[in-house]
Design a protein around this motif. Structure first.
Motif, PDB file in Angstrom:
ATOM      1  N   GLU A   1      -4.885   0.738 -10.989  1.00  0.00           N
ATOM      2  CA  GLU A   1      -4.978   0.824  -9.530  1.00  0.00           C
ATOM      3  C   GLU A   1      -4.226   2.043  -9.011  1.00  0.00           C
ATOM      4  O   GLU A   1      -4.705   2.748  -8.109  1.00  0.00           O
TER       5      GLU A   1
ATOM      6  N   SER B   1       0.829  -1.205   0.000  1.00  0.00           N
ATOM      7  CA  SER B   1       0.000   0.000   0.000  1.00  0.00           C
ATOM      8  C   SER B   1       0.863   1.254   0.000  1.00  0.00           C
ATOM      9  O   SER B   1       0.561   2.231  -0.706  1.00  0.00           O
TER      10      SER B   1
ATOM     11  N   ARG C   1       2.386   1.792  -3.517  1.00  0.00           N
ATOM     12  CA  ARG C   1       1.448   2.301  -4.516  1.00  0.00           C
ATOM     13  C   ARG C   1       1.151   3.783  -4.284  1.00  0.00           C
ATOM     14  O   ARG C   1       0.974   4.546  -5.235  1.00  0.00           O
TER      15      ARG C   1
ATOM     16  N   SER D   1      -4.388   4.101  -0.364  1.00  0.00           N
ATOM     17  CA  SER D   1      -4.312   2.787  -0.991  1.00  0.00           C
ATOM     18  C   SER D   1      -4.655   1.711   0.020  1.00  0.00           C
ATOM     19  O   SER D   1      -4.315   1.816   1.205  1.00  0.00           O
TER      20      SER D   1
ATOM     21  N   VAL E   1      -5.557   5.225  -6.895  1.00  0.00           N
ATOM     22  CA  VAL E   1      -4.939   5.695  -5.649  1.00  0.00           C
ATOM     23  C   VAL E   1      -4.703   7.194  -5.718  1.00  0.00           C
ATOM     24  O   VAL E   1      -4.922   7.921  -4.744  1.00  0.00           O
TER      25      VAL E   1
END
Length: 266
Positions: free
Chosen positions: A189, A149, A152, A199, A193
């Motif tokens: 994705e 997380s 990202r 995230s 984010v």
């Protein structure tokens, strides 16, 4: 994690010192999964011939950075000195630590701060929960950015051109059955984010490990780090993490950013 890659003067220029790069590649070949390695293993991981790898290992041993039992080699605690100068000069981990402590105490979960280094994240501040974690982490731990997380969030903070360059050389490896395997899906994705400002990654780094993160920005709005909370999937659901945890992470990030701005202004 990515393996060491040796490049030369044709890549960096006439100033480049190949022996320094080779020594660092030897040190980076040791990981949490490869804490102890034979000469043959080090040579294979770095792409060096055995004679060169041996000279470098023995030199690092003379300097106290590597120890050997006569067959295998491993890094010593002295290697921590190499990162200490960087960490001690950073105000960010020191500023973030009390806020991470509060977050970890309120949620009774592990809270952390990481920065982006190449294709990986590096933990620079950490408050461990009393609950057992599926993955062993400490300050200095590295993971592939795309599987986490925090990674990202940090990737989402990059300019499009730099993100495109990273994706052009990105090789996805499935850490679990849930790890994203498609670069197109991963890019979608990361775009998501960017838009939502946080995230949530579920069992992509390690089965049963769920992580949520938000970006930490400097006074100019640039993403400089990411803060996260890690939880065991059996104790919650993605919906509950989004509802209960992410607002607290976002609040913590705002407090870190406010203190960071104040520290810079002093």
């Amino acid at each position: 994690m990515s393996e060491p890659v040796l490049k030369g003067r044709e890549e960096y220029g006439p100033h480049f010192v190949q022996s320094v790069a080779r020594a660092l590649s030897v040190m980076r070949s040791f990981t949490a999964q490869r804490r102890s390695q034979t000469l043959t293993e080090v040579a294979r991981q770095t792409g060096l011939d055995r004679a060169t790898a041996r000279r470098l290992l023995l030199t690092l041993a003379d300097l106290g950075y590597v120890a050997s039992d006569g067959r295998a080699f491993e890094l010593t605690p002295r290697t921590l000195e190499l990162g200490y100068a960087y960490l001690s000069s950073m105000s960010l981990p020191e500023i973030a630590q009390p806020h991470l402590q509060s977050l970890a105490r309120e949620l009774n979960e592990t809270a952390a701060l990481a920065v982006l280094d190449g294709e990986e994240i590096v933990y620079v501040s950490l408050v461990q929960s009393t609950r057992l974690m599926a993955v062993k982490i400490s300050v200095g731990t590295r993971f592939d950015a795309y599987t986490t997380s925090m990674g990202r969030v940090l990737l989402a903070g990059l300019p499009d051109a730099e993100l495109d360059e990273r994706f052009a050389r990105l090789k996805l490896e499935a850490r679990t059955d849930h790890t994203i395997r498609s670069t197109r899906t991963l890019r979608d994705e990361i775009d998501r984010v960017r838009k939502q400002g946080w995230s949530l990654v579920d069992s992509e780094l390690e089965e049963g490990l769920r992580g949520a993160a938000a970006p930490v920005r400097d006074r100019g709005g640039q993403v400089v780090a990411a803060a996260n909370v890690s939880v065991h999937a059996g104790r919650t659901t993605p919906e509950l993490v989004e509802r209960d945890y992410i607002p607290m992470i976002l609040r913590t990030v705002r407090l870190i950013e406010a203190d960071l701005v104040s520290a810079v202004a002093r």
